[in-house]
Design a protein around this motif. Structure first.
Motif, short mmCIF file in Angstrom:
data_model
loop_
_atom_site.label_atom_id
_atom_site.label_comp_id
_atom_site.label_asym_id
_atom_site.label_seq_id
_atom_site.Cartn_x
_atom_site.Cartn_y
_atom_site.Cartn_z
N ALA A 165 -6.93 -1.32 0.42
CA ALA A 165 -7.34 -0.36 -0.75
C ALA A 165 -8.09 0.71 -0.16
CB ALA A 165 -8.27 -1.25 -1.80
N ALA A 166 -8.80 0.44 0.60
CA ALA A 166 -9.75 1.35 1.60
C ALA A 166 -8.79 2.65 2.13
CB ALA A 166 -10.71 1.05 2.46
N HIS A 171 -12.04 5.38 -7.52
CA HIS A 171 -12.55 5.56 -6.03
C HIS A 171 -13.67 5.16 -5.62
CE1 HIS A 171 -9.03 8.12 -4.17
NE2 HIS A 171 -8.79 8.55 -5.40
N LEU A 189 -7.21 4.79 -0.85
CA LEU A 189 -8.04 5.60 -1.42
C LEU A 189 -8.55 6.68 -0.63
CD1 LEU A 189 -10.61 3.14 -3.50
CD2 LEU A 189 -8.25 4.35 -4.11
N PRO A 219 -13.56 -0.18 -2.70
CA PRO A 219 -12.36 -0.92 -2.44
C PRO A 219 -12.59 -2.28 -1.99
CG PRO A 219 -13.00 0.69 -0.92
CD PRO A 219 -13.96 0.91 -1.73
N LEU A 267 -3.61 -1.70 -7.18
CA LEU A 267 -4.02 -0.53 -6.24
C LEU A 267 -4.04 0.66 -6.80
CD1 LEU A 267 -2.25 -1.67 -3.07
CD2 LEU A 267 -4.63 -1.60 -3.15
N LEU A 313 -6.99 1.34 -9.02
CA LEU A 313 -8.11 1.55 -8.24
C LEU A 313 -8.24 3.05 -7.92
CD1 LEU A 313 -8.32 -1.13 -5.31
CD2 LEU A 313 -9.80 -1.03 -7.43
N THR A 372 0.75 -1.19 -0.14
CA THR A 372 -0.11 -0.12 -0.04
C THR A 372 0.84 1.26 -0.02
OG1 THR A 372 -1.64 -1.29 1.31
CG2 THR A 372 -2.05 1.25 1.11
#
Length: 207
Positions: free
Chosen positions: A120-121, A112, A124, A115, A105, A108, A60
């Motif tokens: 991922a959340a 937005h 974003l 996720p 990622l 993504l 991430t």
């Protein structure tokens, strides 16, 4: 100081050998391009600091580094191009195990939406964290975005930006990760205030 901190937020995830330093230097140069008024090192550092505070996964953290590494306001393929850059760079760094995850990622960040997992959340939400800052900071963000789109006329910018704001406000939640939920109300207040300005500037008779 900023440069030192950025290096500290790179080496644990990418390495500290000569090759890793070269890749870091390339990224710093990309993020320092003169046309970047908002998508610059300040934005990158804020994201990295927010993610580090949540002990984000190394993949991430790397995705944050690459998510806008290629940024051209006139292009519609920035995220795809940045994902490709991530694959190339991480392959050179010998991190084949990270390439698919980091690239996915990065992709993504184009939409937005939805996720697939907490990491991922985190990414974003950190990317959108500027929306929930104080009104003064938000105003500087809006001015910087306008500067990046200086090639677009006022009417077209107002129409395009209004569409983006309305789309954001239609989301059930802007922030998906619990660590960022406190930004939800301030963000909606900022977005609504900006949209109100554009609506007031609409020429009479326009829809």
């Amino acid at each position: 100081m900023e440069s030192t901190r950025l290096l500290d937020l790179w080496t644990p995830y990418a390495g500290d050998d000569e090759l890793a330093r070269a890749e870091w230097s390339d990224l710093i140069e990309r993020w320092s391009e003169p046309h970047r008024a908002y998508h610059n090192l300040e934005h990158l550092l804020l994201m990295l600091e927010l993610l580090a505070a949540q002990n984000a996964h190394p993949h991430t953290m790397l995705a944050a580094w690459y998510h806008d590494a290629i940024y051209d306001p006139t292009s519609s393929t920035n995220e795809a191009d940045s994902a490709d850059l991530a694959r190339e760079s991480l392959t050179r760094l010998g991190k084949a195990d990270a390439t698919d995850r980091v690239a996915n990622l990065v992709l993504l960040t184009a939409e937005h939406a939805d996720p697939p997992d907490d990491e991922a959340a985190l990414l974003l939400d950190a990317d959108l964290a500027i929306l929930g800052q104080s009104p003064a900071i938000y105003l500087r963000y809006v001015e910087a975005v306008r500067a990046e789109y200086s090639h677009v006329g006022d009417d077209d910018f107002r129409a395009g930006r209004s569409s983006v704001l309305r789309d954001l406000l239609e989301h059930e939640r802007l922030f998906q990760h619990p660590a960022f939920r406190h930004l939800e109300d301030p963000a909606r207040t900022n977005l609504t205030a900006e949209l109100t300005v554009y609506d007031a500037a609409e020429p009479p008779g326009d829809d």
